[in-house]
Scaffold this active site. Structure first.
Site, PDB file in Angstrom:
ATOM      1  N   TYR A 150       0.848  -1.189   0.000  1.00 44.71           N
ATOM      2  CA  TYR A 150       0.000   0.000   0.000  1.00 44.71           C
ATOM      3  C   TYR A 150       0.882   1.237   0.000  1.00 44.71           C
ATOM      4  O   TYR A 150       1.798   1.352   0.817  1.00 44.71           O
ATOM      5  CB  TYR A 150      -0.890  -0.008   1.240  1.00 44.71           C
ATOM      6  CG  TYR A 150      -1.848   1.165   1.331  1.00 44.71           C
ATOM      7  CD1 TYR A 150      -2.884   1.323   0.413  1.00 44.71           C
ATOM      8  CD2 TYR A 150      -1.726   2.112   2.352  1.00 44.71           C
ATOM      9  CE1 TYR A 150      -3.759   2.391   0.501  1.00 44.71           C
ATOM     10  CE2 TYR A 150      -2.608   3.183   2.449  1.00 44.71           C
ATOM     11  CZ  TYR A 150      -3.625   3.319   1.520  1.00 44.71           C
ATOM     12  OH  TYR A 150      -4.498   4.379   1.626  1.00 44.71           O
ATOM     13  N   ASP A 245       9.250   2.718   0.386  1.00 43.75           N
ATOM     14  CA  ASP A 245       8.160   3.383   1.099  1.00 43.75           C
ATOM     15  C   ASP A 245       8.279   2.975   2.556  1.00 43.75           C
ATOM     16  O   ASP A 245       7.865   1.892   2.953  1.00 43.75           O
ATOM     17  CB  ASP A 245       6.813   2.972   0.502  1.00 43.75           C
ATOM     18  CG  ASP A 245       5.643   3.608   1.248  1.00 43.75           C
ATOM     19  OD1 ASP A 245       5.883   4.261   2.292  1.00 43.75           O
ATOM     20  OD2 ASP A 245       4.492   3.435   0.800  1.00 43.75           O
ATOM     21  N   LYS A 273       3.705   8.835   9.294  1.00 46.31           N
ATOM     22  CA  LYS A 273       3.404   8.209  10.588  1.00 46.31           C
ATOM     23  C   LYS A 273       4.321   8.684  11.725  1.00 46.31           C
ATOM     24  O   LYS A 273       4.098   9.751  12.259  1.00 46.31           O
ATOM     25  CB  LYS A 273       3.371   6.686  10.423  1.00 46.31           C
ATOM     26  CG  LYS A 273       2.245   6.317   9.431  1.00 46.31           C
ATOM     27  CD  LYS A 273       1.896   4.876   9.287  1.00 46.31           C
ATOM     28  CE  LYS A 273       0.626   4.760   8.446  1.00 46.31           C
ATOM     29  NZ  LYS A 273       0.683   3.864   7.318  1.00 46.31           N
TER      30      LYS A 273
END
Ligand SMILES: *Cc1c(COP(=O)(O)O)cnc(C)c1O
Length: 433
Positions: A150, A245, A273
């Site tokens: 994702y 990522d 995050k």
């Protein structure tokens, strides 16, 4: 789907029922809705350390950590205190601010591939921008991503995506024009031969390869030995860029992320995050010669009204400071090992097929014999069993990600006693599945 429950969640139910008329599915991000595990989501009231409390005042040990940012524990007193000080100076400048330098320097010093960084407001934005950048830099349009990974919800990445897309079993999303994803090529994770075949099929057309170096959005799937090294070699051979990522893994599986842990340096990295310490932040960075293509240093356009926001920078700076203290990652590793290995042992003792693993503060397990090397393997997990397990744990005060296809997270606030309580709950639930 309704499930009988011994939890008293009257207020949660009322609020969520109302929310369903106000927001699509009652939520602002899909996985929160508990669709794949059944029952209703609990509505949070407050968080502290390793715990959350819902609006009915039930307490839970939390292994979601607001999907990653809460690695120091929720509402850490030093983060809150730093935020209160900065808050007095205002909430947004829309102009340069010294705190951006501080966080940028911390990120550059920590992450091996990053010589220069641009802050944005989410992981999605970081991944969108990095894709534009690798295309701008190479003059090529195609990109390779992996099934079950994702990279946020931008059009180009909604092909065989992980996270909520996997959780809800959605086909690639309507509303995404075929022309937008025509340049997105996919391969199974841990499959170097598939990547080689794509490069052979599309010579001089592939701008780069993007991946979660440790997958967390299809459940927890670590890279096989040689996989990351192989990607580094293949991309170099073809003049393509390698992008990690690390929105999830950055500052989580090591201070310098997966690239530090595995000793493989990509060309570019995306973050999010943890570097926002619970406020909205994303970032992308890499070699200076590539980053200097970004406007206004170069021609590749990317901007943001709230980017580099002083509150978000502050929460990020304080969180990274806390993580720099000696022993942090040893502690995270020890606690997570106890939890992850304990879970699998408890499952096996109760006669369930189970496999899983952990790296530092990230873990996962599947209800299948395994091993799980990719998303196809992950899908063999018994999802109905996971749903019952999830419910049973919730009723015993343990909050796990409401999806088999999400990694779990521990924090510096999780104690041995929390893990013992979690494993005791798991033993009860596993024996009743
Ligand atoms: C969470 C995540 C994203 C998206 O970040 P948002 O802040 O939710 O937009 C992208 N990539 C990975 C690996 C993630 O875990």
């Amino acid at each position: 789907m309704t499930t009988t429950t011994t939890l008293k969640t009257t207020k949660s139910e009322e609020i969520f029922a109302a929310a369903q008329n106000l927001m699509p599915g009652g939520v602002n991000s899909p996985v929160r809705a508990f669709k794949s595990v059944g029952g209703q989501p609990i509505v949070f009231d407050r968080v502290k350390g390793a715990y959350i409390w819902d609006v009915d005042n039930n307490q839970y040990i939390d292994y979601v950590g607001t999907w990653g940012p809460a690695i120091c524990g929720h509402a850490h007193p030093e983060v809150l205190s730093a935020l209160k000080d900065v808050l007095e100076k205002g909430t947004s400048f829309g102009a340069p601010c010294y705190l951006e330098n501080v966080l940028a320097e911390m990120v550059i010093n920590a992450v091996p591939s990053i010589e220069m960084v641009r802050f944005v407001n989410s992981g999605t934005e970081a991944c969108m921008a990095v894709l534009r950048l690798i295309r701008a830099f190479t003059g090529r349009d195609k990109v390779i991503k992996f099934e079950g990974c994702y990279h946020g919800h931008a059009d180009m990445f909604l092909v065989k995506a992980g996270s909520g897309v996997a959780t809800l079993g959605l086909p690639d999303s309507p509303g995404v024009p075929k022309s937008t994803t025509a340049n997105t090529l996919t391969a199974p994770f841990n499959d170097l031969e598939a990547v080689k075949a794509l490069f052979a099929e599309h010579p001089d057309q592939i701008s780069g390869v993007i991946l979660e170096p440790v997958v967390g959005n299809a459940g927890f799937i670590p890279p096989d030995a040689g996989f990351l090294e192989g990607l580094r070699v293949i991309t170099q051979e073809h003049g393509a860029l390698l992008v990690f990522d690390e929105v999830m893994t950055g500052f989580r599986i090591a201070y310098g992320g997966a690239q530090e842990k595995f000793g493989i340096t990509p060309d570019l990295t995306t973050l999010g995050k943890i570097i926002g310490g619970g406020l909205p932040v994303g970032a992308y960075g890499g070699r200076k010669e590539i980053m200097e293509m970004v406007a206004p240093a170069g021609p590749m356009y990317q901007a943001g009204t709230l980017s580099g926001n002083p509150l978000a920078m502050t929460a990020g700076i304080k969180t990274l400071e806390l993580l720099q203290r000696p022993g942090t990652y040893e502690q995270l590793d020890r606690v997570t090992q106890k939890l992850a290995q304990g879970m699998i042992q408890v499952a096996k003792e109760a006669g369930h097929a189970a496999c899983g693993g952990f790296i530092s503060a990230m873990f996962g397990f599947f209800f299948t014999e395994g091993p799980v090397h990719n998303y196809e393997d992950a899908k063999k997990s018994d999802l109905a069993k996971f749903a019952r397990f999830h419910r049973g744990m919730l009723e015993r005060g343990v909050y796990l990600a409401p999806s088999q296809f999400e990694a779990g997270f521990t924090s510096l606030a999780h104690t041995d006693e929390d893990i013992d309580r979690t494993l005791a709950a798991a033993r009860e639930v596993m024996s009743s599945l």
